[in-house]
Design a protein around this motif. Structure first.
Motif, PDB file in Angstrom:
ATOM      1  N   THR A 496       0.843  -1.205   0.000  1.00  0.00           N
ATOM      2  CA  THR A 496       0.000   0.000   0.000  1.00  0.00           C
ATOM      3  C   THR A 496       0.873   1.249   0.000  1.00  0.00           C
ATOM      4  N   ALA A 497       1.989   1.178   0.737  1.00  0.00           N
ATOM      5  CA  ALA A 497       2.910   2.320   0.789  1.00  0.00           C
ATOM      6  C   ALA A 497       3.477   2.631  -0.587  1.00  0.00           C
ATOM      7  N   TRP A 498       3.871   1.564  -1.331  1.00  0.00           N
ATOM      8  CA  TRP A 498       4.412   1.769  -2.678  1.00  0.00           C
ATOM      9  C   TRP A 498       3.345   2.321  -3.624  1.00  0.00           C
ATOM     10  N   GLU A 499       2.101   1.862  -3.459  1.00  0.00           N
ATOM     11  CA  GLU A 499       0.999   2.375  -4.288  1.00  0.00           C
ATOM     12  C   GLU A 499       0.847   3.882  -4.107  1.00  0.00           C
ATOM     13  N   ILE A 520      13.467   4.484   1.657  1.00  0.00           N
ATOM     14  CA  ILE A 520      14.826   3.924   1.738  1.00  0.00           C
ATOM     15  C   ILE A 520      15.036   3.264   3.102  1.00  0.00           C
ATOM     16  N   HIS A 521      14.563   3.905   4.150  1.00  0.00           N
ATOM     17  CA  HIS A 521      14.703   3.359   5.508  1.00  0.00           C
ATOM     18  C   HIS A 521      13.976   2.019   5.628  1.00  0.00           C
ATOM     19  N   ARG A 522      12.755   1.939   5.067  1.00  0.00           N
ATOM     20  CA  ARG A 522      11.997   0.695   5.182  1.00  0.00           C
ATOM     21  C   ARG A 522      12.647  -0.420   4.367  1.00  0.00           C
ATOM     22  N   LEU A 523      13.157  -0.088   3.169  1.00  0.00           N
ATOM     23  CA  LEU A 523      13.838  -1.099   2.348  1.00  0.00           C
ATOM     24  C   LEU A 523      15.061  -1.651   3.080  1.00  0.00           C
ATOM     25  N   CYS A 524      15.798  -0.762   3.726  1.00  0.00           N
ATOM     26  CA  CYS A 524      16.974  -1.204   4.488  1.00  0.00           C
ATOM     27  C   CYS A 524      16.563  -2.109   5.650  1.00  0.00           C
ATOM     28  N   LYS A 525      15.451  -1.745   6.318  1.00  0.00           N
ATOM     29  CA  LYS A 525      14.946  -2.556   7.432  1.00  0.00           C
ATOM     30  C   LYS A 525      14.549  -3.950   6.957  1.00  0.00           C
ATOM     31  N   GLU A 526      14.047  -4.008   5.699  1.00  0.00           N
ATOM     32  CA  GLU A 526      13.623  -5.290   5.132  1.00  0.00           C
ATOM     33  C   GLU A 526      14.800  -6.054   4.521  1.00  0.00           C
ATOM     34  N   GLY A 527      16.013  -5.491   4.618  1.00  0.00           N
ATOM     35  CA  GLY A 527      17.200  -6.153   4.090  1.00  0.00           C
ATOM     36  C   GLY A 527      17.408  -5.950   2.600  1.00  0.00           C
ATOM     37  N   GLN A 528      16.604  -5.067   2.000  1.00  0.00           N
ATOM     38  CA  GLN A 528      16.723  -4.816   0.555  1.00  0.00           C
ATOM     39  C   GLN A 528      17.604  -3.586   0.314  1.00  0.00           C
ATOM     40  N   VAL A 529      18.871  -3.689   0.708  1.00  0.00           N
ATOM     41  CA  VAL A 529      19.778  -2.540   0.700  1.00  0.00           C
ATOM     42  C   VAL A 529      20.105  -2.088  -0.717  1.00  0.00           C
ATOM     43  N   GLU A 530      20.280  -3.052  -1.625  1.00  0.00           N
ATOM     44  CA  GLU A 530      20.599  -2.679  -3.013  1.00  0.00           C
ATOM     45  C   GLU A 530      19.440  -1.925  -3.654  1.00  0.00           C
ATOM     46  N   LYS A 531      18.221  -2.377  -3.351  1.00  0.00           N
ATOM     47  CA  LYS A 531      17.039  -1.696  -3.885  1.00  0.00           C
ATOM     48  C   LYS A 531      16.941  -0.285  -3.300  1.00  0.00           C
ATOM     49  N   ALA A 532      17.323  -0.156  -2.011  1.00  0.00           N
ATOM     50  CA  ALA A 532      17.325   1.154  -1.357  1.00  0.00           C
ATOM     51  C   ALA A 532      18.351   2.073  -2.019  1.00  0.00           C
ATOM     52  N   ASN A 533      19.519   1.484  -2.385  1.00  0.00           N
ATOM     53  CA  ASN A 533      20.567   2.264  -3.039  1.00  0.00           C
ATOM     54  C   ASN A 533      20.121   2.706  -4.438  1.00  0.00           C
ATOM     55  N   ASP A 534      19.366   1.827  -5.112  1.00  0.00           N
ATOM     56  CA  ASP A 534      18.823   2.184  -6.436  1.00  0.00           C
ATOM     57  C   ASP A 534      17.839   3.355  -6.306  1.00  0.00           C
ATOM     58  N   LEU A 535      17.075   3.363  -5.210  1.00  0.00           N
ATOM     59  CA  LEU A 535      16.107   4.439  -4.997  1.00  0.00           C
ATOM     60  C   LEU A 535      16.830   5.765  -4.742  1.00  0.00           C
ATOM     61  N   THR A 550      19.216  10.573   4.802  1.00  0.00           N
ATOM     62  CA  THR A 550      19.131   9.577   3.728  1.00  0.00           C
ATOM     63  C   THR A 550      20.429   8.767   3.653  1.00  0.00           C
ATOM     64  N   PHE A 551      21.561   9.465   3.651  1.00  0.00           N
ATOM     65  CA  PHE A 551      22.865   8.785   3.566  1.00  0.00           C
ATOM     66  C   PHE A 551      23.127   7.927   4.800  1.00  0.00           C
ATOM     67  N   ASN A 552      22.804   8.415   5.977  1.00  0.00           N
ATOM     68  CA  ASN A 552      23.061   7.658   7.208  1.00  0.00           C
ATOM     69  C   ASN A 552      22.328   6.330   7.218  1.00  0.00           C
ATOM     70  N   THR A 553      21.082   6.327   6.710  1.00  0.00           N
ATOM     71  CA  THR A 553      20.304   5.085   6.659  1.00  0.00           C
ATOM     72  C   THR A 553      21.046   4.030   5.836  1.00  0.00           C
ATOM     73  N   LEU A 554      21.526   4.438   4.685  1.00  0.00           N
ATOM     74  CA  LEU A 554      22.247   3.505   3.817  1.00  0.00           C
ATOM     75  C   LEU A 554      23.621   3.140   4.385  1.00  0.00           C
ATOM     76  N   LEU A 555      24.297   4.112   4.954  1.00  0.00           N
ATOM     77  CA  LEU A 555      25.624   3.852   5.539  1.00  0.00           C
ATOM     78  C   LEU A 555      25.560   2.777   6.615  1.00  0.00           C
ATOM     79  N   HIS A 556      24.578   2.876   7.507  1.00  0.00           N
ATOM     80  CA  HIS A 556      24.447   1.881   8.582  1.00  0.00           C
ATOM     81  C   HIS A 556      24.158   0.493   8.020  1.00  0.00           C
ATOM     82  N   SER A 557      23.314   0.437   6.973  1.00  0.00           N
ATOM     83  CA  SER A 557      22.972  -0.868   6.386  1.00  0.00           C
ATOM     84  C   SER A 557      24.181  -1.508   5.697  1.00  0.00           C
ATOM     85  N   PHE A 558      24.911  -0.719   4.913  1.00  0.00           N
ATOM     86  CA  PHE A 558      26.102  -1.248   4.256  1.00  0.00           C
ATOM     87  C   PHE A 558      27.198  -1.588   5.269  1.00  0.00           C
TER      88      PHE A 558
END
Length: 615
Positions: A496-499, A520-535, A550-558
């Motif tokens: 629903t969020a993506w819709e 991006i934060h939710r994708l990282c939480k779901e383990g979809q870090v590459e998809k988050a990076n694409d976003l 935005t950068f911190n969310t990805l930095l922590h996941s990577f």
């Protein structure tokens, strides 16, 4: 007084019977001669001087009517008596009476009396028609005013400057400013030169409708006409006020200096307008200097003057100085109004000094005007801002008990405060009361409700409310979508969020950095870090600049995945965008280095960031 005034309108036959004494006969004879002799214009409708007064102006009672000293009851009595006289008094007498009513602003009554005169066969002259036209324009019936203009032409009269000025004023009053400007330009075609009043009328209308630049050009045209029309303080006041309201304070300052150089003393309206302009652009020190100059020039400031300065001081939290200004206001005999007290209260609330604001609120009860809904809204907002929602709801109940009806602002403020305090059930009850009071919710109300329900875990209720609001004619805000998308992500309703995310363009909206960061934060939480990076790449391509969050969310996941190269790449991107790392950034890098045996080599790969600005 009525008996004396009737002498002015009595015809010769009736007047001769009033007294047998020689002295009274002389007086009556003189009055009779005034009202039986027709003015020059009535003999010559096309006279170039239709406003020439008769010798009636020599009589003291003429002055009585001319200065507008007549009362409404006296005027009605005179009119009834005059319409019953045989023979009927001359037109000049009726014009004198109608003119006196205009002096006391009885415009509708004049229109009514003119209609009655028509019904008894009274034939108006040019002056009568000009008076009628002027009154119609004053009561926003300019179309009827143009009908009278047609009647003027049909009777063979030539409209004068007064005629056109009245019509220009009527058009301005109805905000038909383009028509007013065109009519003003046509005056000369009828041999009428605009007067200072004509210019002032149009200039005031232009300024009032936000066309101040046009007003300035008209003013400049006027002063270039070899001094035929010299500007006065009223004209300067209109232009300076208009310029200040439109933010053109420098030009207003120039005109202010110009009027002084012409020997025209600025009045309290001019000073107050310029003070407002200076405060509006944040030039408070110059505004203070102007206020002192005003006092030095013996121009008495009024409540508006003081309120402008007090409001400006409160906005920059100079509350002590604002309070001193209130004391000065009282010392100079200017009564503070409810706006004064509300402004001070708001200042104290915004700076967290709720106790002082409350004392001021209580003291207002003894004032003549007491509290209004704005007073309560200010205190309720202050309490809600500092999470004292119980005191806010108590004030809400108090205002209702005193017969002060809450507005949508009252309800929006309280709803926001209740949600912040986690009192969802009370918020629901308040929403019900709002509906019972027939207070229509605004887009702001829906934003507060959606955000409040989402932040308190009632996402389904927020979504239902959102769909209900789609049937309303509101402009959706990105803030509402951000709240809803965030709530849906936190409750793992990602589909629903993506819709909603990809449906934003259909609502005329574009995702902001907050929207992207949520996804991006939710994708990282779901383990979809590459998809988050694409976003992240997608948002940059669409011209939406990521922020440090935005950068911190990805930095922590990577970092958690030990992807050193990705972390280094992101840090270099941050440095290129001149984003300064915060504690969260440093924490992510430290976490990565602590697990890296070759951390010294990794350190060499890290970029150098510019120091944070100390401004």
């Amino acid at each position: 007084m009525v008996a004396k005034m009737m002498l002015l309108f009595a015809p010769t036959a009736n007047g001769a019977a009033l007294s047998s004494s020689s002295s009274k006969s002389t007086t009556v004879g003189r009055l009779s001669s005034l009202i039986t002799k027709k003015p020059t214009f009535s003999e010559n409708p096309k006279s170039s001087n239709p406003n020439k007064e008769s010798v009636a102006s020599q009589d003291p009672r003429y002055t009585y009517l001319k200065c507008g000293a007549i009362t409404l009851n006296e005027a009605l009595h005179f009119f009834d008596q005059m319409t019953q006289m045989k023979p009927c008094p001359p037109k000049s007498s009726f014009n004198l009476l109608l003119g006196a009513l205009v002096k006391i602003k009885q415009y509708n009554l004049v229109v009514l009396l003119c209609k009655k005169l028509d019904s008894i066969g009274f034939s108006p002259d040019f002056i009568t028609l000009n008076i009628l036209l002027n009154c119609l324009c004053h009561v926003s019936r300019v179309n009827d005013g143009f009908s009278v203009l047609g009647r003027i032409f049909r009777l063979g009269y030539i409209p004068n400057t007064v005629t056109f000025t009245s019509l220009v004023k009527g058009l301005c009053m109805e905000d038909k400013i383009s028509e007013a400007t065109r009519l003003f330009g046509k005056m000369v075609l009828f041999g009428c030169q605009p007067s200072i009043i004509s210019y002032g009328t149009l200039i005031n209308g232009l300024c009032r409708t936000g066309n101040t630049s046009v007003a300035v050009r008209l003013y400049e045209e006027m002063v270039s006409r070899n001094g035929v029309c010299k500007p006065n303080v009223i004209m300067y006041s209109s232009i300076i006020d208009g310029l200040c309201k439109e933010g053109m304070v420098e030009k207003a300052r120039e005109l202010f200096l110009e009027m002084k150089s012409r020997g025209i003393c600025p009045d309290v309206v001019v000073y107050s307008s310029l003070l407002h302009g200076l405060c509006f652009i944040g030039n408070l020190e110059e505004a203070k200097g102007l206020f002192i100059e005003m006092l030095d020039q013996s121009v008495q400031p009024n409540a508006v003057t003081f309120n402008v300065l007090i409001d400006a001081l409160c906005k920059v939290e100079e509350l002590e100085e604002a309070n001193e200004l209130l004391d000065l206001m009282i010392q100079r005999g200017v009564d503070p109004d409810i706006f004064t007290y509300n402004t001070l209260m708001d200042g104290y609330c915004l700076s967290g000094k709720l106790d002082i604001a409350r004392n001021l609120f209580v003291s207002m009860q003894s004032k003549e005007n007491g509290h209004d809904v704005v007073s309560y809204n200010i205190m309720i907002n202050g309490y809600c801002k500092y999470l004292k929602v119980n005191k806010a709801t108590s004030l809400y109940r108090e205002m209702i008990s005193k017969g002060i009806k809450p507005t949508v602002i009252t309800y929006n403020t309280l709803l926001s405060g209740l949600f912040q305090a986690g009192k969802v059930e009370e918020a629901r009850e308040l929403l019900g009361k709002m509906q019972l009071d027939n207070i229509a919710p605004t887009s702001c109300t829906y934003n507060i409700l959606v955000d409040g329900f989402c932040k308190n875990g009632c996402v389904s209720e927020a979504l239902e409310l959102f769909h209900r609001s789609e049937n309303c004619k509101f402009e959706f805000s990105i803030e509402m979508f951000n709240s809803l998308i965030d709530g849906l992500c936190k409750t793992k309703k990602l589909e629903t969020a993506w819709e909603l995310f990809y449906g934003l363009p259909n609502k005329g909206l574009e995702p902001t950095v907050v929207t992207y960061s949520i996804m991006i934060h939710r994708l990282c939480k779901e383990g979809q870090v590459e998809k988050a990076n694409d976003l992240l790449t997608e948002m940059e391509e669409k011209g939406c600049a990521p922020n440090v969050v935005t950068f911190n969310t990805l930095l922590h996941s990577f970092s958690q995945n030990n992807e050193i190269q990705k972390v280094v790449e992101l840090l270099h991107k941050m440095a290129e965008k001149k984003l300064s790392p915060d504690d969260s950034t440093i924490s992510a890098v430290a976490e990565l280095l602590s697990k890296d045996e070759a951390y010294l080599e990794t350190l060499k790969l890290l970029p150098t960031f510019l120091p944070k600005s100390t401004k």
